[in-house]
Design a protein around this motif. Structure first.
Motif, PDB file in Angstrom:
ATOM      1  N   GLY A 278       0.793  -1.224   0.000  1.00 58.99           N
ATOM      2  CA  GLY A 278       0.000   0.000   0.000  1.00 58.99           C
ATOM      3  C   GLY A 278       0.824   1.271   0.000  1.00 58.99           C
ATOM      4  N   ALA A 279       2.073   1.193  -0.456  1.00 58.77           N
ATOM      5  CA  ALA A 279       2.964   2.354  -0.413  1.00 58.77           C
ATOM      6  C   ALA A 279       2.729   3.331  -1.551  1.00 58.77           C
ATOM      7  N   GLU A 280       1.853   2.979  -2.506  1.00 60.58           N
ATOM      8  CA  GLU A 280       1.632   3.878  -3.650  1.00 60.58           C
ATOM      9  C   GLU A 280       1.009   5.203  -3.246  1.00 60.58           C
ATOM     10  N   ARG A 281       0.454   5.267  -2.021  1.00 61.53           N
ATOM     11  CA  ARG A 281      -0.124   6.524  -1.552  1.00 61.53           C
ATOM     12  C   ARG A 281       0.737   7.199  -0.484  1.00 61.53           C
ATOM     13  N   TRP A 282       1.936   6.664  -0.261  1.00 58.80           N
ATOM     14  CA  TRP A 282       2.823   7.284   0.711  1.00 58.80           C
ATOM     15  C   TRP A 282       3.435   8.555   0.127  1.00 58.80           C
ATOM     16  N   GLN A 283       3.652   9.531   1.010  1.00 53.68           N
ATOM     17  CA  GLN A 283       4.343  10.745   0.592  1.00 53.68           C
ATOM     18  C   GLN A 283       5.709  10.370   0.024  1.00 53.68           C
TER      19      GLN A 283
ATOM     20  N   ASN B 176      -4.289  13.663 -11.379  1.00 51.44           N
ATOM     21  CA  ASN B 176      -3.039  13.734 -10.611  1.00 51.44           C
ATOM     22  C   ASN B 176      -2.671  12.367 -10.041  1.00 51.44           C
ATOM     23  N   SER B 177      -2.958  11.332 -10.812  1.00 49.19           N
ATOM     24  CA  SER B 177      -2.733   9.952 -10.383  1.00 49.19           C
ATOM     25  C   SER B 177      -2.478   9.084 -11.607  1.00 49.19           C
ATOM     26  N   THR B 178      -1.589   8.121 -11.452  1.00 47.93           N
ATOM     27  CA  THR B 178      -1.400   7.099 -12.475  1.00 47.93           C
ATOM     28  C   THR B 178      -2.211   5.868 -12.079  1.00 47.93           C
ATOM     29  N   LEU B 179      -2.156   4.846 -12.907  1.00 44.73           N
ATOM     30  CA  LEU B 179      -2.850   3.605 -12.566  1.00 44.73           C
ATOM     31  C   LEU B 179      -2.344   3.017 -11.260  1.00 44.73           C
ATOM     32  N   ASP B 180      -1.086   3.297 -10.911  1.00 47.93           N
ATOM     33  CA  ASP B 180      -0.548   2.789  -9.645  1.00 47.93           C
ATOM     34  C   ASP B 180      -1.302   3.373  -8.460  1.00 47.93           C
ATOM     35  N   HIS B 181      -1.542   4.679  -8.479  1.00 41.76           N
ATOM     36  CA  HIS B 181      -2.235   5.321  -7.359  1.00 41.76           C
ATOM     37  C   HIS B 181      -3.692   4.870  -7.272  1.00 41.76           C
TER      38      HIS B 181
END
Length: 334
Positions: free
Chosen positions: A32-37, A251-256
């Motif tokens: 779940g690190a795709e949303r980490w700062q 402001n997001s890719t498929l990862d986010h």
């Protein structure tokens, strides 16, 4: 400990630690690190990350060859090489293609950089793409009305609508252009908006036609990353019905957006047009970077009532004044 085992220990430790970090860079969704700062920004640029990891792998490999007992350098070279290959594989799977096709509806998105791209350039995009629906983050009502006027003189009839920022939010409106042939649309204030920057949901007055959403969540920057996360959660919540089309600078890719889909969809019950067309690795921001290196953060999402026929990221608007490239999706009804 035997001498041979002691010699291998630095290599094994380096492979373990660096390998875990490489896995995180390739697929942060594992934890779940795709949303980490920090990680949220890094993973937006997979291509530069892949190139950087490959270059560092070569340097570490040279050090390992030139130095005796360079186990750490060898371990780093292997891990960095794996990170480069992993990111490259993800990009290739998502695709750098793009195609044009005939369909029932053409949807365009262009963040105009607060009016950096003038109305004449927006009108040109509509003319050249044949867009029926145009989502215009960072475009105010005056500019949208001017676009409508230019198009009307060319025989193209569209209606503009704009949502303004709430008090205290970033003063960047979001506008929507809809072809008059689709019938009248009205803003649904009950649907709410993304925090910090305005988004809007428009529904057909007579109940016939797709729900149209122009979205613009905040970017994942320090002090506003929670608003960004809430914004993409709002986007997913809008994708809850078959006949919906959501377009905007997310402001997001498929990862986010990973983990927000249901039933095999990418976001909520929507599929990503670029992903469906094999073009989800083509970057839209910033225009100062080639499309192959830039971040693919502008999207068209469609409900199950729609089939994606084509998707492209035009690069001939790179000098029009915006820091974003437009995207164009061609859709057909099922």
């Amino acid at each position: 400990m035997p001498t041979a085992a002691r010699r291998r220990l630095p290599l094994l430790v380096t492979l373990l630690v660096a390998g875990l970090l490489a896995a995180l860079v390739v697929w942060p969704q594992l934890i779940g690190a795709e949303r980490w700062q920090g990680m949220a920004l890094l993973i937006s640029f997979r291509a530069p990350v892949a190139i950087g990891c490959a270059a560092l792998a070569v340097v570490a490999g040279i050090v390992a060859l030139l130095r005796r007992r360079a186990a750490v350098a060898l371990g780093l070279a292997i891990a960095l090489g794996a990170a480069a290959l992993g990111n490259g594989a993800v990009l290739l799977a998502r695709g750098f293609g793009g195609s044009t096709a005939d369909g029932d509806l053409t949807v365009a998105v262009w963040n105009t950089y607060g009016g950096g791209a003038p109305p004449e350039a927006i009108a040109r995009l509509v003319r050249e793409s044949g867009a029926d629906v145009v989502s215009l983050p960072e475009t105010d009502a005056d500019a949208a009305a001017e676009v409508v006027g230019i198009l009307e003189r060319d025989g193209i009839r569209m209606t503009a609508a704009t949502v303004d920022a709430a008090p205290g939010d970033r003063p960047v409106p979001t506008s929507l252009l809809v072809a008059d042939a689709l019938g009248p649309y009205v803003l649904d204030p009950a649907a709410g908006s993304t925090p910090g920057a305005p988004s809007g949901v428009w529904r057909p007055v007579d109940g016939t036609g797709p729900t149209l959403i122009a979205a613009h969540p905040l970017p994942p920057l320090p002090f506003i990353i929670d608003d960004w996360a809430q914004g993409i959660d709002w986007v997913a919540a809008q994708c809850a019905e078959p006949d919906v089309i959501l377009a905007g600078d997310l402001n997001s890719t498929l990862d986010h957006l990973s983990g927000l889909g249901r039933g095999g969809a990418a976001v909520g019950e929507c599929r990503d047009a670029a992903q469906q067309a094999g073009a989800a690795a083509r970057g839209t921001w910033p225009t100062s970077m080639p499309a192959a290196l830039a971040a693919p953060i502008d999207h068209v999402l469609v409900g199950s009532a729609w089939i994606v026929r084509g998707f492209e990221v035009p690069t001939d608007f790179d000098d029009a004044g915006s820091d974003h490239r437009p995207v164009v999706a061609v859709l057909s009804r099922r």
